[in-house]
Scaffold this motif. Sequence first.
Motif, mmCIF file in Angstrom:
data_model
loop_
_atom_site.group_PDB
_atom_site.id
_atom_site.type_symbol
_atom_site.label_atom_id
_atom_site.label_comp_id
_atom_site.label_asym_id
_atom_site.label_seq_id
_atom_site.Cartn_x
_atom_site.Cartn_y
_atom_site.Cartn_z
ATOM 1 N N LEU A 1 0.831 -1.213 0.000
ATOM 2 C CA LEU A 1 0.000 0.000 0.000
ATOM 3 C C LEU A 1 0.862 1.258 0.000
ATOM 4 O O LEU A 1 0.576 2.221 -0.717
ATOM 5 N N TYR A 2 1.897 1.248 0.807
ATOM 6 C CA TYR A 2 2.797 2.398 0.892
ATOM 7 C C TYR A 2 3.438 2.671 -0.467
ATOM 8 O O TYR A 2 3.451 3.810 -0.944
ATOM 9 N N GLU A 3 3.958 1.632 -1.084
ATOM 10 C CA GLU A 3 4.641 1.813 -2.371
ATOM 11 C C GLU A 3 3.680 2.279 -3.465
ATOM 12 O O GLU A 3 4.015 3.165 -4.253
ATOM 13 N N LYS A 4 2.482 1.711 -3.511
ATOM 14 C CA LYS A 4 1.507 2.114 -4.535
ATOM 15 C C LYS A 4 1.047 3.546 -4.301
ATOM 16 O O LYS A 4 0.945 4.341 -5.247
ATOM 17 N N SER A 5 0.786 3.913 -3.054
ATOM 18 C CA SER A 5 0.365 5.281 -2.738
ATOM 19 C C SER A 5 1.471 6.275 -3.073
ATOM 20 O O SER A 5 1.199 7.357 -3.603
ATOM 21 N N SER A 6 2.711 5.909 -2.789
ATOM 22 C CA SER A 6 3.846 6.774 -3.137
ATOM 23 C C SER A 6 3.920 6.980 -4.644
ATOM 24 O O SER A 6 4.187 8.087 -5.120
ATOM 25 N N LYS A 7 3.677 5.911 -5.369
ATOM 26 C CA LYS A 7 3.691 5.997 -6.835
ATOM 27 C C LYS A 7 2.592 6.954 -7.313
ATOM 28 O O LYS A 7 2.832 7.799 -8.179
ATOM 29 N N PHE A 8 1.402 6.836 -6.739
ATOM 30 C CA PHE A 8 0.302 7.732 -7.123
ATOM 31 C C PHE A 8 0.624 9.183 -6.783
ATOM 32 O O PHE A 8 0.243 10.098 -7.511
ATOM 33 N N LEU A 9 1.329 9.410 -5.686
ATOM 34 C CA LEU A 9 1.720 10.775 -5.318
ATOM 35 C C LEU A 9 2.700 11.374 -6.321
ATOM 36 O O LEU A 9 2.695 12.585 -6.548
ATOM 37 N N GLN A 10 3.528 10.542 -6.902
ATOM 38 C CA GLN A 10 4.528 11.021 -7.856
ATOM 39 C C GLN A 10 3.929 11.351 -9.222
ATOM 40 O O GLN A 10 4.534 12.079 -9.999
ATOM 41 N N GLU A 11 2.762 10.802 -9.508
ATOM 42 C CA GLU A 11 2.111 11.064 -10.792
ATOM 43 C C GLU A 11 1.510 12.458 -10.773
ATOM 44 O O GLU A 11 0.635 12.752 -9.967
ATOM 45 N N THR A 12 1.982 13.304 -11.658
ATOM 46 C CA THR A 12 1.469 14.673 -11.688
ATOM 47 C C THR A 12 0.574 14.924 -12.898
ATOM 48 O O THR A 12 -0.184 15.883 -12.901
ATOM 49 N N GLN A 13 0.663 14.081 -13.896
ATOM 50 C CA GLN A 13 -0.101 14.337 -15.110
ATOM 51 C C GLN A 13 -1.351 13.470 -15.242
ATOM 52 O O GLN A 13 -2.091 13.609 -16.198
ATOM 53 N N HIS A 14 -1.574 12.592 -14.292
ATOM 54 C CA HIS A 14 -2.736 11.710 -14.366
ATOM 55 C C HIS A 14 -3.773 12.124 -13.327
ATOM 56 O O HIS A 14 -3.443 12.563 -12.241
ATOM 57 N N THR A 15 -5.009 11.943 -13.699
ATOM 58 C CA THR A 15 -6.062 12.215 -12.722
ATOM 59 C C THR A 15 -6.167 11.023 -11.777
ATOM 60 O O THR A 15 -5.829 9.896 -12.132
ATOM 61 N N PHE A 16 -6.625 11.308 -10.600
ATOM 62 C CA PHE A 16 -6.804 10.262 -9.592
ATOM 63 C C PHE A 16 -8.283 9.925 -9.576
ATOM 64 O O PHE A 16 -9.104 10.721 -9.150
ATOM 65 N N ALA A 17 -8.613 8.747 -10.060
ATOM 66 C CA ALA A 17 -10.015 8.357 -10.187
ATOM 67 C C ALA A 17 -10.286 7.089 -9.379
ATOM 68 O O ALA A 17 -9.395 6.536 -8.731
ATOM 69 N N GLN A 18 -11.516 6.635 -9.445
ATOM 70 C CA GLN A 18 -11.979 5.473 -8.688
ATOM 71 C C GLN A 18 -11.123 4.239 -8.941
ATOM 72 O O GLN A 18 -10.907 3.439 -8.033
ATOM 73 N N ASP A 19 -10.606 4.082 -10.160
ATOM 74 C CA ASP A 19 -9.809 2.886 -10.447
ATOM 75 C C ASP A 19 -8.552 2.813 -9.591
ATOM 76 O O ASP A 19 -8.122 1.737 -9.187
ATOM 77 N N LYS A 20 -8.003 3.962 -9.246
ATOM 78 C CA LYS A 20 -6.815 3.965 -8.390
ATOM 79 C C LYS A 20 -7.190 3.659 -6.941
ATOM 80 O O LYS A 20 -6.445 2.964 -6.248
ATOM 81 N N VAL A 21 -8.321 4.142 -6.516
ATOM 82 C CA VAL A 21 -8.808 3.788 -5.177
ATOM 83 C C VAL A 21 -9.025 2.271 -5.123
ATOM 84 O O VAL A 21 -8.637 1.614 -4.154
ATOM 85 N N ASP A 22 -9.615 1.727 -6.184
ATOM 86 C CA ASP A 22 -9.861 0.284 -6.250
ATOM 87 C C ASP A 22 -8.554 -0.512 -6.175
ATOM 88 O O ASP A 22 -8.508 -1.570 -5.532
ATOM 89 N N LYS A 23 -7.489 -0.019 -6.827
ATOM 90 C CA LYS A 23 -6.197 -0.705 -6.753
ATOM 91 C C LYS A 23 -5.681 -0.739 -5.321
ATOM 92 O O LYS A 23 -5.137 -1.744 -4.872
ATOM 93 N N LEU A 24 -5.869 0.369 -4.607
ATOM 94 C CA LEU A 24 -5.440 0.413 -3.207
ATOM 95 C C LEU A 24 -6.302 -0.497 -2.335
ATOM 96 O O LEU A 24 -5.793 -1.162 -1.429
#
Length: 139
Positions: free
Chosen positions: A50-73
């Motif tokens: 979870l930590y590594e995936k969340s860190s990866k999402f934090l580093q993404e600046t050009q992508h929107t954060f949508a439900q699919d990313k919540v689902d991955k977590l």
Amino acid sequence: MSVDELQRKYTQWNSVHQTLLDPEATKRFRLFLETKISGDKDAAIQYLDLYEKSSKFLQETQHTFAQDKVDKLVDLGLPYDLEQDLKRRALSGQRNDINLGLYRVLDKCRNEIEASSEFRDFRNALVGVKKRNLLWRSC
């Protein structure tokens, strides 16, 4: 690994926070956890995922954060309260607000890993390696 380098790494990796910030330390911690797995993943490795995936999402600046990313977590074991918080934040579409939610996930993961017996075992293993190397150096 020299004794001085081992001492430096032990001092650095003695903290969960510092361990998770250092890719080499994180990799070694993961390997340590994987050697202990007998069946399902334990909580420490789930929180590390979870930590590594969340860190990866934090580093993404050009992508929107949508439900699919919540689902991955969620698939990685995201606790329900954090899931609801991230869903609400994702709906707002405000990247700063979403990042705050992701930082909450990182904090939770860090705290859970720090409280785990697995991290204590990892630190104890480092102490054992350090002592063995000191003994070899004195011979």
